[in-house]
Design a protein around this motif. Structure first.
Motif, PDB file in Angstrom:
ATOM      1  N   PRO A 200       2.380  -4.223 -10.089  1.00  0.00           N
ATOM      2  CA  PRO A 200       1.448  -3.801  -8.782  1.00  0.00           C
ATOM      3  C   PRO A 200       0.166  -2.339  -9.160  1.00  0.00           C
ATOM      4  CG  PRO A 200       3.869  -3.550  -8.073  1.00  0.00           C
ATOM      5  CD  PRO A 200       3.584  -3.252  -9.268  1.00  0.00           C
ATOM      6  N   LEU A 201       0.849  -1.911 -10.145  1.00  0.00           N
ATOM      7  CA  LEU A 201       0.059  -0.143 -11.006  1.00  0.00           C
ATOM      8  C   LEU A 201      -1.575  -0.808 -11.826  1.00  0.00           C
ATOM      9  CD1 LEU A 201       1.905   1.743 -12.515  1.00  0.00           C
ATOM     10  CD2 LEU A 201       0.960   1.917 -10.418  1.00  0.00           C
ATOM     11  N   VAL A 202      -1.145  -2.849 -12.280  1.00  0.00           N
ATOM     12  CA  VAL A 202      -2.492  -3.568 -12.402  1.00  0.00           C
ATOM     13  C   VAL A 202      -2.663  -4.055 -11.463  1.00  0.00           C
ATOM     14  CG1 VAL A 202      -2.814  -5.305 -14.201  1.00  0.00           C
ATOM     15  CG2 VAL A 202      -1.208  -3.539 -14.158  1.00  0.00           C
ATOM     16  N   LEU A 203      -2.750  -5.076 -10.053  1.00  0.00           N
ATOM     17  CA  LEU A 203      -3.019  -5.501  -9.101  1.00  0.00           C
ATOM     18  C   LEU A 203      -4.011  -4.347  -7.988  1.00  0.00           C
ATOM     19  CD1 LEU A 203      -0.189  -8.439  -8.723  1.00  0.00           C
ATOM     20  CD2 LEU A 203      -3.133  -8.473 -10.133  1.00  0.00           C
ATOM     21  N   TRP A 204      -3.468  -3.208  -7.503  1.00  0.00           N
ATOM     22  CA  TRP A 204      -3.923  -2.814  -6.871  1.00  0.00           C
ATOM     23  C   TRP A 204      -3.334  -0.963  -7.018  1.00  0.00           C
ATOM     24  CZ3 TRP A 204       0.306  -6.174  -5.585  1.00  0.00           C
ATOM     25  CH2 TRP A 204      -0.305  -7.022  -4.920  1.00  0.00           C
TER      26      TRP A 204
END
Length: 108
Positions: free
Chosen positions: A56-60
């Motif tokens: 989630p930290l990479v995608l959003w």
């Protein structure tokens, strides 16, 4: 606003649940020899949990308002590639960090 009594009930229930889960594995099973198939599956726990925390930290990412960022995608791919080919955790972490900072410097 949440009522303080509901908040304390939730905190106590979460504490009991957390203690119960840890006690189940560490208190009841911790001193027993586990079958090989269980040990084989436990070996992959970190491999399954860490991507779930990082994805989630990479995608959003919060830094971009939830929009995908090429620098973070490149850092994730560099980390994955270096980790896969070298089997070295520190090399993967440092290459991902260097790629992220370089990408932020060049694109930012």
């Amino acid at each position: 606003m949440i009522d303080k009594s509901h908040l304390w009930i939730i905190i106590i229930a979460m504490g009991i649940g957390s203690f119960g889960l840890r006690f189940l594995f560490l208190g009841l099973v911790g001193d027993r020899v586990m079958p090989l198939w269980v040990l084989r599956h436990l070996r992959y726990t970190a491999v399954a949990v860490l991507p779930g925390l990082v994805a989630p930290l990479v995608l959003w990412p919060a830094a971009t308002g939830g929009q995908p960022d090429p620098a973070r995608m490149a850092a994730a791919l560099a980390t994955l590639g270096v980790g896969y080919f070298t089997k070295n955790v520190l090399a993967a972490i440092f290459s991902g960090a260097a790629t992220l900072y370089l990408g932020l410097f060049l694109l930012g």
